[in-house]
Motif scaffolding. Structure first.
Motif, PDB file in Angstrom:
ATOM      1  N   GLU A   1       0.842  -1.201   0.000  1.00 47.37           N
ATOM      2  CA  GLU A   1       0.000   0.000   0.000  1.00 47.37           C
ATOM      3  C   GLU A   1       0.868   1.238   0.000  1.00 47.37           C
ATOM      4  O   GLU A   1       1.967   1.241   0.554  1.00 47.37           O
ATOM      5  N   HIS A   2       0.342   2.280  -0.603  1.00 48.27           N
ATOM      6  CA  HIS A   2       1.034   3.572  -0.532  1.00 48.27           C
ATOM      7  C   HIS A   2      -0.044   4.643  -0.385  1.00 48.27           C
ATOM      8  O   HIS A   2      -0.924   4.764  -1.256  1.00 48.27           O
ATOM      9  N   GLY A   3       0.006   5.354   0.731  1.00 53.08           N
ATOM     10  CA  GLY A   3      -0.978   6.419   0.967  1.00 53.08           C
ATOM     11  C   GLY A   3      -2.413   5.905   0.962  1.00 53.08           C
ATOM     12  O   GLY A   3      -3.304   6.563   0.426  1.00 53.08           O
ATOM     13  N   GLY A   4      -2.638   4.699   1.503  1.00 54.26           N
ATOM     14  CA  GLY A   4      -4.009   4.157   1.571  1.00 54.26           C
ATOM     15  C   GLY A   4      -4.483   3.516   0.290  1.00 54.26           C
ATOM     16  O   GLY A   4      -5.628   3.076   0.200  1.00 54.26           O
ATOM     17  N   VAL A   5      -3.606   3.461  -0.725  1.00 58.34           N
ATOM     18  CA  VAL A   5      -3.986   2.849  -2.002  1.00 58.34           C
ATOM     19  C   VAL A   5      -3.212   1.539  -2.161  1.00 58.34           C
ATOM     20  O   VAL A   5      -1.994   1.509  -1.944  1.00 58.34           O
TER      21      VAL A   5
END
Ligand SMILES: Cc1cc2nc3c(=O)[nH]c(=O)nc-3n(C[C@H](O)[C@H](O)[C@H](O)COP(=O)(O)OP(=O)(O)OC[C@H]3O[C@@H](n4cnc5c(N)ncnc54)[C@H](O)[C@@H]3O)c2cc1C
Length: 449
Positions: free
Chosen positions: A135-139
């Motif tokens: 995940e990155h920044g909730g994505v």
């Protein structure tokens, strides 16, 4: 360095592989991973509704299915205790539905679909379990596997009822239903019948599905009530034989046959919808929705869902609004599945069929177009509510209350149940009641020799 793809599909069976094929053919870089070694079984019988076969046809899979020896199924019968209906040549089923049914073992079908994904240019990695989400920044931006990370613009969970993607993305379940039946099935060699005919039915508290399959084998499945679970599980081989014996014509055609391999048993499952999409991920097939298997919908559902999802992904990744596309698809999925979900729940409910429902069925199939209507419901062409209307239940109740006055109390209770369910479900529509995701929420199967 992580491998990078446009789309990473987790799960390579009847949802995952066709999706990978469709996306790869559109020029996307696709990777499909599955923890299983192929060819292998998945706990499922496999009557594929014509609507699902039509998707396979558009995919180009039907010639390969024919080559397996599985006959095209264009006739059949349905028995509900003393109500019996033949689906014969006069119904011109293939002409009306555009495709026949097929009944292809999953060990055969899933391999064939996986081969097509590889031929279309998707990178296939089997025996590779997904163990985590990146995940990155909730994505969600990819997955972890034992062989290393894989990144993608979109992660698709096509990983079945015990979906790791659903669990790790936190997808909640809603409209959860408890199991009504357990399923026992096996393959036979030397059955008296090999032509393309399907048998469906329920006698007493045992449901049945039987048809010829690929490799010259015949599949026979019975589904007793969960109330009788302990008895059937204590001796599955005997349970299957007892179940088959309820259906005289099936028992007769299997009389000279020999069972090949173990009895398969599926006793632990539940019905659900799961939140279908979130930032960077989407669920398709059983990963996102599972219903009582009694009306044999799951494979066709997975295929229809995938055929609708593929263009949404292509459009979304091609500069469109991916999240908006996926949200719209998720709303379609829920609407598409809603009525069939409850129809399947009712069809598979434990216990003997109410005389009200038997009477509705008798009335339906006594009309020339009634048998066709029933098949159209199973084929997702006609909504169950258009055929099994509350007004028909009321008429059946009124008729039975006159002809069988001594059962009036039970009939009244049954009618209350039917109407009560209808009212409750109307209230639930569009208003998900969420459950905390169940741990190990998938199905559990056993093979019993
Ligand atoms: C008893 C029973 C009878 C049924 N009978 C019928 C029928 O007659 N007709 C019909 O149409 N439908 C039937 N169904 C429904 C049908 O089996 C399903 O709807 C169908 O299998 C859904 O396919 P899928 O690709 O979504 O999931 P699955 O077929 O379950 O495939 C999921 C794949 O994901 C892989 N996977 C899981 N976790 C991971 C992970 N962490 N990493 C990598 N890979 C992973 C698994 O190995 C598996 O290969 C039946 C179901 C049951 C239980």
């Amino acid at each position: 360095m992580a491998d990078r793809f446009d789309v990473l599909v987790v799960g390579a069976r009847c949802a995952g592989s066709p999706l990978a094929t469709m996306l790869a053919r559109k020029g996307l870089r696709v990777c499909v991973v599955d923890r299983s070694k192929f060819p292998s079984e998945v706990p499922s019988t496999h009557g594929i509704q014509p609507t699902g076969v039509s998707v396979l046809d558009r995919l180009g899979a039907v010639d390969r299915i024919r080559a397996t020896g599985a006959p095209a199924i264009d006739r059949g019968s349905f028995r509900l205790n003393d109500v019996f209906v033949e689906f014969d040549d006069r119904l011109r089923l293939v002409e009306r539905f555009g495709s026949p049914m097929y009944c292809v073992r999953r060990v055969t079908l899933d391999q064939l679909l996986l081969d097509m994904a590889a031929e279309a240019g998707a990178e296939v990695r089997t025996e590779s379990a997904v163990t985590g989400l990146l995940e990155h920044g909730g994505v969600v931006t990819g997955v972890e596997t034992a062989a290393g990370p894989i990144t993608a613009s979109l992660v698709v969970g096509a990983d079945g009822p015990s979906s790791a993607v659903a669990r790790m993305a936190g997808a909640r379940e809603y409209h959860v239903t408890e199991p009504g039946r357990l399923f026992l099935w096996a393959y036979f060699e030397g059955a008296r019948e090999t032509e393309g005919r399907i048998r469906l039915g329920k006698v007493g508290d045992v449901a049945m599905l039987a048809a010829p399959t690929d490799g010259g084998l015949f599949m026979a499945a019975v589904a007793p009530s969960q109330l009788d679970k302990d008895r059937y599980l204590s001796d599955a081989s005997r349970g299957l034989s007892d179940g088959i014996a309820q259906f005289e014509d099936l028992a007769d055609l299997l009389a000279p046959a020999t069972r090949v391999g173990p009895v398969r048993v599926m006793a632990r499952w539940h019905g659900y919808f799961r939140e279908a999409t979130g930032p960077g991920w989407v669920l398709v097939g059983d990963a996102g929705h599972f219903k009582d298997p009694t009306p044999g919908q799951g494979i066709a559902d997975a295929l229809r869902q995938v055929e609708k999802l593929a263009p949404a992904i292509v459009e979304g990744l091609g500069g469109g609004d991916l999240a908006g596309q996926l949200d719209a698809w998720a709303r379609w999925r829920d609407e598409d599945a809603w009525e069939m979900y409850w129809f399947a729940t009712d069809l598979g409910a434990s216990g003997v069929t109410s005389p009200i429902v038997s009477q509705m069925m008798r009335d339906l199939v006594s009309r020339p177009e009634g048998a066709l209507k029933f098949l159209q419901v199973l084929n997702h062409d006609v909504r169950p509510s258009k055929v099994f209307k509350p007004s028909a239940a009321l008429r059946s109740f009124a008729r039975l209350a006159v002809t069988q006055p001594r059962t009036a109390r039970q009939l009244t209770a049954d009618l209350r149940g039917i109407v009560g369910n209808e009212v409750q479900r109307r209230g639930l529509r569009g208003r998900p009641s969420f459950e905390v995701a169940r741990s190990g929420g998938g199905r559990a199967a056993e093979l019993v020799s």
